[in-house]
Design a protein around this motif. Structure first.
Motif, PDB file in Angstrom:
ATOM      1  N   MET A   1       0.856  -1.201   0.000  1.00 57.59           N
ATOM      2  CA  MET A   1       0.000   0.000   0.000  1.00 57.59           C
ATOM      3  C   MET A   1       0.883   1.240   0.000  1.00 57.59           C
ATOM      4  SD  MET A   1      -3.153   0.803  -0.127  1.00 57.59           S
ATOM      5  CE  MET A   1      -4.232   2.206   0.134  1.00 57.59           C
ATOM      6  N   TYR A   2       0.611   2.159  -0.926  1.00 57.06           N
ATOM      7  CA  TYR A   2       1.419   3.368  -1.041  1.00 57.06           C
ATOM      8  C   TYR A   2       1.023   4.358   0.044  1.00 57.06           C
ATOM      9  CZ  TYR A   2       2.209   1.524  -5.754  1.00 57.06           C
ATOM     10  OH  TYR A   2       2.524   0.727  -6.812  1.00 57.06           O
ATOM     11  N   ASN A   3       2.019   5.092   0.561  1.00 54.98           N
ATOM     12  CA  ASN A   3       1.680   6.223   1.403  1.00 54.98           C
ATOM     13  C   ASN A   3       1.276   7.398   0.515  1.00 54.98           C
ATOM     14  OD1 ASN A   3       4.062   7.549   0.493  1.00 54.98           O
ATOM     15  ND2 ASN A   3       5.259   6.576   2.109  1.00 54.98           N
ATOM     16  N   GLN A   4       0.935   8.520   1.133  1.00 53.67           N
ATOM     17  CA  GLN A   4       0.374   9.636   0.365  1.00 53.67           C
ATOM     18  C   GLN A   4       1.363  10.165  -0.665  1.00 53.67           C
ATOM     19  OE1 GLN A   4      -2.345  10.866  -0.784  1.00 53.67           O
ATOM     20  NE2 GLN A   4      -3.170  12.022   0.948  1.00 53.67           N
ATOM     21  N   ASP A   5       2.626  10.332  -0.275  1.00 54.73           N
ATOM     22  CA  ASP A   5       3.617  10.866  -1.216  1.00 54.73           C
ATOM     23  C   ASP A   5       3.865   9.904  -2.368  1.00 54.73           C
ATOM     24  OD1 ASP A   5       3.885  13.114   0.331  1.00 54.73           O
ATOM     25  OD2 ASP A   5       5.604  12.354   1.459  1.00 54.73           O
ATOM     26  N   GLU A   6       3.987   8.624  -2.078  1.00 50.50           N
ATOM     27  CA  GLU A   6       4.201   7.636  -3.136  1.00 50.50           C
ATOM     28  C   GLU A   6       2.996   7.571  -4.071  1.00 50.50           C
ATOM     29  OE1 GLU A   6       7.053   4.482  -0.674  1.00 50.50           O
ATOM     30  OE2 GLU A   6       4.880   4.164  -0.806  1.00 50.50           O
ATOM     31  N   PHE A   7       1.803   7.708  -3.506  1.00 50.05           N
ATOM     32  CA  PHE A   7       0.589   7.665  -4.316  1.00 50.05           C
ATOM     33  C   PHE A   7       0.531   8.861  -5.272  1.00 50.05           C
ATOM     34  CE2 PHE A   7      -3.896   8.039  -5.296  1.00 50.05           C
ATOM     35  CZ  PHE A   7      -4.299   6.719  -5.430  1.00 50.05           C
ATOM     36  N   ILE A   8       0.860  10.044  -4.758  1.00 52.89           N
ATOM     37  CA  ILE A   8       0.843  11.237  -5.611  1.00 52.89           C
ATOM     38  C   ILE A   8       1.902  11.140  -6.699  1.00 52.89           C
ATOM     39  CG2 ILE A   8       1.261  13.728  -5.616  1.00 52.89           C
ATOM     40  CD1 ILE A   8      -0.031  13.874  -2.879  1.00 52.89           C
ATOM     41  N   ASN A   9       3.070  10.581  -6.392  1.00 56.15           N
ATOM     42  CA  ASN A   9       4.110  10.426  -7.403  1.00 56.15           C
ATOM     43  C   ASN A   9       3.674   9.518  -8.540  1.00 56.15           C
ATOM     44  OD1 ASN A   9       5.944  12.088  -6.094  1.00 56.15           O
ATOM     45  ND2 ASN A   9       6.876  10.420  -4.931  1.00 56.15           N
ATOM     46  N   ARG A  10       2.837   8.556  -8.246  1.00 56.32           N
ATOM     47  CA  ARG A  10       2.421   7.596  -9.267  1.00 56.32           C
ATOM     48  C   ARG A  10       1.141   8.008  -9.998  1.00 56.32           C
ATOM     49  NH1 ARG A  10       5.361   5.046  -5.610  1.00 56.32           N
ATOM     50  NH2 ARG A  10       6.596   3.209  -6.219  1.00 56.32           N
ATOM     51  N   PHE A  11       0.225   8.672  -9.283  1.00 57.60           N
ATOM     52  CA  PHE A  11      -1.065   8.997  -9.870  1.00 57.60           C
ATOM     53  C   PHE A  11      -1.297  10.497 -10.017  1.00 57.60           C
ATOM     54  CE2 PHE A  11      -1.540   4.809  -7.975  1.00 57.60           C
ATOM     55  CZ  PHE A  11      -2.197   4.099  -8.970  1.00 57.60           C
ATOM     56  N   ARG A  12      -0.400  11.312  -9.514  1.00 57.62           N
ATOM     57  CA  ARG A  12      -0.450  12.770  -9.658  1.00 57.62           C
ATOM     58  C   ARG A  12      -1.652  13.406  -8.975  1.00 57.62           C
ATOM     59  NH1 ARG A  12       4.046  14.517 -10.280  1.00 57.62           N
ATOM     60  NH2 ARG A  12       3.432  16.358 -11.491  1.00 57.62           N
ATOM     61  N   LEU A  13      -2.371  12.631  -8.181  1.00 54.91           N
ATOM     62  CA  LEU A  13      -3.504  13.126  -7.407  1.00 54.91           C
ATOM     63  C   LEU A  13      -3.467  12.485  -6.028  1.00 54.91           C
ATOM     64  CD1 LEU A  13      -6.466  12.951  -9.985  1.00 54.91           C
ATOM     65  CD2 LEU A  13      -5.329  15.020  -9.171  1.00 54.91           C
ATOM     66  N   PRO A  14      -3.937  13.171  -4.989  1.00 57.67           N
ATOM     67  CA  PRO A  14      -3.999  12.537  -3.670  1.00 57.67           C
ATOM     68  C   PRO A  14      -5.092  11.492  -3.602  1.00 57.67           C
ATOM     69  CG  PRO A  14      -4.930  14.742  -3.597  1.00 57.67           C
ATOM     70  CD  PRO A  14      -4.331  14.585  -4.956  1.00 57.67           C
TER      71      PRO A  14
END
Length: 349
Positions: A1-14
């Motif tokens: 499970m991605y944390n918030q920063d990793e998620f934004i880096n991959r999907f460009r949205l929170p």
């Protein structure tokens, strides 16, 4: 499970934005049958957003999320079609328009402005039908996208159905927004560049300002209108599928490979690539600041002042000062101009 920063880096949205988007689209994306193994709405939204964010191959997106290439293709098409039905409608209520006017007035004290309008080109693959109509003035296939935004870089209107060879003024004159302003339904004015016709509700800059009043008008016009240029830049930097960088084009791969084979003693720094809209914004800014590239100007040798202005311009473009200096087509570096004619060539194009 991605944390918030990793998620934004991959999907460009929170994560919260993805969940809200899924709630808005769930009625259209939800499975219509009770069969097993249907792709849930959340996974469909994540798949589409991942493709928008990277502009990568469908196989790559599918490998990341555990879907086949065919499934990714269908999901991206389905989510894109659903999103197109939710395009923003231009505000017409007095309270909304007054709020937009206040936002623009706070930029450069330009009154009664309810939007900045411009067009941008989005690169596409060459279509099989009427291929020549999609070749724009820069020589590649694209769609000419018209958009209007407010002072907060929020898009208020979008037209995305014209081939790249169409002029911005033609796109506007064949839009519902044009007819609404002509009929007096919307109270306010738009700001556009010199490619648009001058109308009572559409103001363009003076091509050759001769008086202080005209120069002040152009300065306020440029500062207020460049919100749409920055909005395009932010959008294309966030969703890379809308912007193919020059380094990825086939025509430049042999040259890049040749340069990589040449041994160098000093480490090469990776240059920054500006979108067409960012380049045009930079060219308009140079036109308003001739002391940057005119050697006969009184302030040409004032390097500290010019550096501060370049730093402010880098912030407007969404890049750092160091990245802007490393831009391959940058006309200024240090105390001298590398290409004095660059600014004039951009302004005349």
């Amino acid at each position: 499970m991605y944390n918030q920063d990793e998620f934004i880096n991959r999907f460009r949205l929170p994560k919260e934005a993805i969940l809200r988007l899924t709630d808005d689209l769930s009625n259209s994306l939800g499975p219509t049958t009770a069969r097993s193994h249907s792709i849930p709405a959340l996974l469909q939204v994540c798949t589409a957003v991942r493709f928008y964010a990277t502009g990568s191959f469908l196989n790559t997106v599918g490998d990341t999320l555990g879907l086949s290439k065919a499934s990714v293709s269908r999901v991206v098409h389905r989510v894109s079609s659903t999103l197109s039905d939710k395009l923003p409608k231009f505000p017409t209520q007095p309270a909304e328009l007054n709020s937009i006017k206040r936002g623009f007035f706070n930029v450069a004290r330009f009154p009664n402005v309810i939007g900045a309008i411009d067009g941008t080109h989005v690169r596409i693959q060459a279509p099989s039908d009427h291929e020549h109509l999609f070749v724009n003035r820069k020589g590649y296939h694209s769609l000419n996208i018209q958009a209007v935004c407010d002072s907060n870089l929020k898009f208020l209107n979008c037209v995305a159905r014209w081939p790249g060879s169409c002029h911005d003024s033609r796109v506007l004159q064949n839009s519902q927004l044009y007819q609404a302003f002509e009929d007096g339904i919307i109270d306010g004015i738009l700001l556009g560049d010199s490619g648009y016709p001058l109308k009572p509700w559409l103001l363009t800059p003076f091509l050759y300002p001769t008086t202080p009043a005209q120069r002040n008008y152009n300065a306020a016009h440029c500062s207020t209108r460049n919100t749409v240029e920055r909005a395009f830049g932010v959008l294309k930097r966030r969703f890379h599928c809308l912007h193919a960088s020059p380094a990825s084009s086939e025509s430049e791969q042999p040259e890049a490979t040749h340069k990589a084979d040449v041994p160098t003693k000093r480490r090469r720094e990776k240059p920054v690539y500006l979108t067409d809209d960012q380049q045009q914004l930079l060219a308009d800014w140079l036109k308003d600041h001739p002391e940057i590239y005119t050697k006969g100007s009184r302030d040409f040798k004032n390097t500290e002042r010019k550096k501060r202005r370049w730093e402010d311009m880098a912030k407007d473009l969404g890049v750092s000062y160091e990245e802007l200096i490393r831009w391959p087509c940058h006309p200024y570096k240090g105390d001298a101009l590398r290409s004095p004619s660059w600014g004039m060539e951009r302004m005349s194009s």
